[in-house]
Design an enzyme around this catalytic site. Structure first.
Site, PDB file in Angstrom:
ATOM      1  N   LYS A 112       0.819  -1.208   0.000  1.00  0.00           N
ATOM      2  CA  LYS A 112       0.000   0.000   0.000  1.00  0.00           C
ATOM      3  C   LYS A 112       0.861   1.271   0.000  1.00  0.00           C
ATOM      4  O   LYS A 112       0.440   2.306  -0.492  1.00  0.00           O
ATOM      5  CB  LYS A 112      -0.915   0.024   1.228  1.00  0.00           C
ATOM      6  CG  LYS A 112      -1.812  -1.184   1.397  1.00  0.00           C
ATOM      7  CD  LYS A 112      -2.855  -1.277   0.305  1.00  0.00           C
ATOM      8  CE  LYS A 112      -3.971  -2.263   0.617  1.00  0.00           C
ATOM      9  NZ  LYS A 112      -3.593  -3.685   0.554  1.00  0.00           N
TER      10      LYS A 112
HETATM   11  C1  LIG Z   1      -4.253  -4.714   0.011  1.00  0.00           C
HETATM   12  C2  LIG Z   1      -3.482  -5.974  -0.104  1.00  0.00           C
HETATM   13  C3  LIG Z   1      -3.769  -6.910  -1.102  1.00  0.00           C
HETATM   14  C4  LIG Z   1      -4.914  -6.733  -2.071  1.00  0.00           C
HETATM   15  O1  LIG Z   1      -4.702  -5.707  -2.999  1.00  0.00           O
HETATM   16  P1  LIG Z   1      -5.932  -5.110  -3.821  1.00  0.00           P
HETATM   17  O2  LIG Z   1      -5.374  -3.971  -4.575  1.00  0.00           O
HETATM   18  O3  LIG Z   1      -6.940  -4.675  -2.806  1.00  0.00           O
HETATM   19  O4  LIG Z   1      -6.451  -6.195  -4.678  1.00  0.00           O
HETATM   20  C5  LIG Z   1      -2.966  -8.033  -1.181  1.00  0.00           C
HETATM   21  N1  LIG Z   1      -1.959  -8.245  -0.302  1.00  0.00           N
HETATM   22  C6  LIG Z   1      -1.664  -7.372   0.668  1.00  0.00           C
HETATM   23  C7  LIG Z   1      -0.554  -7.691   1.621  1.00  0.00           C
HETATM   24  C8  LIG Z   1      -2.399  -6.205   0.801  1.00  0.00           C
HETATM   25  O5  LIG Z   1      -2.096  -5.337   1.780  1.00  0.00           O
END
Ligand SMILES: *Cc1c(COP(=O)(O)O)cnc(C)c1O
Length: 496
Positions: A112
């Protein structure tokens, strides 16, 4: 370039307005009205450029109301020594067919950060451009990782406040500590007695609450979103697909033009959608492999064309993917229907009211050109972590392990010769308890914080600096609320 609504319910707006608003007021998500097309020569010429240069280049294509200087400022502020490697998103070779794209070198150890170090900067510029006098209130629903990344991105950002809601019993201890120890004079963190979908639905309803919006305006506030429903959050994610591909070209692993598959551990569908945008811009993207955990609503959708959220919700060892309503799918469906906002609005209504919708055959055929889905359960996830460590001494986190497992199944079933780039979305220490369970004969320590040291000494990986000394930081946020009190909690925090 202007931005339009996926539900055909709003006049086009500028990038700054799309980013400041977060989502379309009456439901719907902003998408660029046309995707910038780049030719092969322009893309290939970027091989060997730094991550920051790539980011400026890609952002410039979409943020036409931002100056080059605005964009350069935002990029420089986002990608610097707050990442623990100058590469920002390094590509690690597992073997000739599989590369891992490490997206967790930012301050909070999850992917993120790749977006959320940048989104607040884009938002602040948007506020300046639109000359908004109101304070922007960022509401975030998080399954664990977005919350901390958004808090780090927004803390102490002038003109903003951030309020994060997380499922009180649905995140790991490390994730919870990361969030509740956040300082900054504009940060609020609230645990919710419910799951992530409860948090996300409540936040979406708050955004759609016209009466509340009016009260907010009177008090000098307006809402925006740091979830991947905000275009300012999705856009930065396009960059690392270019970075990964060009990295392969630069190191001679592929000749420019050879398609590469991207495998994405998926929850809200933001990350994989960014890969699709990269492909539409001209990057030689092969298949997109959408990997789900046991909450395999997307895997089932890509197999059948039926999106059915009327099913049990599982808390799994890859909690950031424990999602039954995958918001960004709406953007993809809009594109797959040839921008038919009425159709998308109908499906989204059906999803909201009946919990299910079915796409038509043409849309399904379109989708199949780009995406294939798959799923791995919790046992398969742990086996994959163990197997990968045995093979390559590389430690996968649980989310990434889901992706590697699904990737291998897809390679076997399809017989593809494409290289697979697998997104690694979290540092393994972030989900330490589950990761340790993958190793035979380990007597796990009591607390997650002790387990961190255990995993480091067992495998020799280096600890992520964002996870150090979590137990020594004071807990600054202790509020918990029921799932039907989320709007009330927001109003209480804002004193309205
Ligand atoms: C948010 C997240 C995901 C999923 O990503 P999206 O963009 O919501 O599909 C997968 N793995 C981790 C560790 C995340 O923090």
């Amino acid at each position: 370039m202007n931005y339009i609504s996926t539900r055909n319910n709003m006049e086009p707006v500028s990038a700054a307005e799309a980013i400041a608003r977060g989502m379309v007021p009456n439901g719907g998500l902003f998408v660029p009205e046309a995707i910038p097309a780049l030719d092969a020569a322009e893309i290939a010429a970027m091989a060997g450029k730094s991550y920051q240069e790539l980011a400026q280049w890609i952002l410039g294509k979409y943020l036409t109301d931002y100056t080059a200087e605005d964009i350069a400022d935002c990029v420089a502020g986002a990608y610097n020594i707050n990442f623990d490697t100058p590469e920002i998103a390094p590509l690690v070779k597992l073997n000739d067919n599989e590369y891992i794209l490490e997206l967790w070198h930012g301050p909070t150890a999850a992917f993120k950060d790749m977006a959320l170090q940048l989104t607040p900067r884009l938002l602040v510029k948007a506020i300046e451009k639109l000359d908004l006098q109101q304070e922007v209130i960022i509401l975030v629903a998080t399954s664990g990782d977005t919350g901390k990344a958004a808090l780090e991105g927004f803390k102490n950002v002038k003109g903003t406040r951030i309020i994060v809601f997380y499922p009180a019993h649905g995140v790991s201890k490390v994730q919870e500590l990361q969030m509740v120890t956040t300082d900054g004079d504009n940060t609020y963190v609230v645990g919710v007695e419910g799951n992530f979908d409860d948090c996300q639905s409540a936040v979406k309803e708050i955004f759609a609450d016209r009466a509340l919006e009016a009260v907010m305006a009177e008090h000098g506030y307006q809402f925006s979103s740091a979830n991947s429903i905000n275009w300012g959050r999705l856009l930065p994610q396009i960059v690392y697909y270019f970075a990964a591909y060009l990295n392969l070209v630069h190191q001679g692993a592929v000749a420019y033009g050879t398609p590469v598959d991207f495998v994405v551990p998926t929850g809200n569908f933001g990350n994989i959608l960014a890969a699709w945008y990269a492909g539409q811009m001209g990057l030689p993207v092969g298949k997109l492999v959408c990997a789900s955990n046991k909450n395999q609503v997307l895997a089932d959708f890509f197999a059948s064309g039926v999106y059915d959220r009327r099913r049990d919700f599982y808390q799994t060892n890859s909690p950031s993917m424990d999602i039954l309503i995958s918001s960004n799918l709406e953007r993809f469906l809009f594109a797959m229907t040839g921008n038919d906002g009425d159709k998308v609005a109908l499906w989204m209504d059906q999803l909201k009211n009946e919990g299910i919708f079915t796409v038509d055959a043409d849309t399904k055929a379109n989708i199949d050109k780009f995406i294939v889905g798959g799923a791995a359960d919790e046992v398969e996830t742990l086996s994959m972590i163990a197997a990968c460590y045995d093979e390559s001494k590389y430690v996968l986190d649980t989310h990434t392990a889901v992706a590697v497992k699904v990737s291998r199944e897809y390679r076997e079933a399809s017989g593809t010769a494409n290289i697979a780039v697998i997104d690694s979305t979290a540092h393994p220490c972030k989900f330490v308890s589950s990761v340790l369970s993958a190793f035979d004969g380990v007597d796990k320590k009591e607390s997650e914080l002790e387990m961190l040291e255990q995993l480091v000494s067992l495998t020799g990986i280096s600890q992520h600096k964002g996870l150090q000394d979590l137990d020594k930081k004071p807990v600054l946020h202790t509020t918990v609320c029921e799932k039907d009190e989320i709007s009330a909690a927001v109003q209480r925090i804002l004193g309205i």
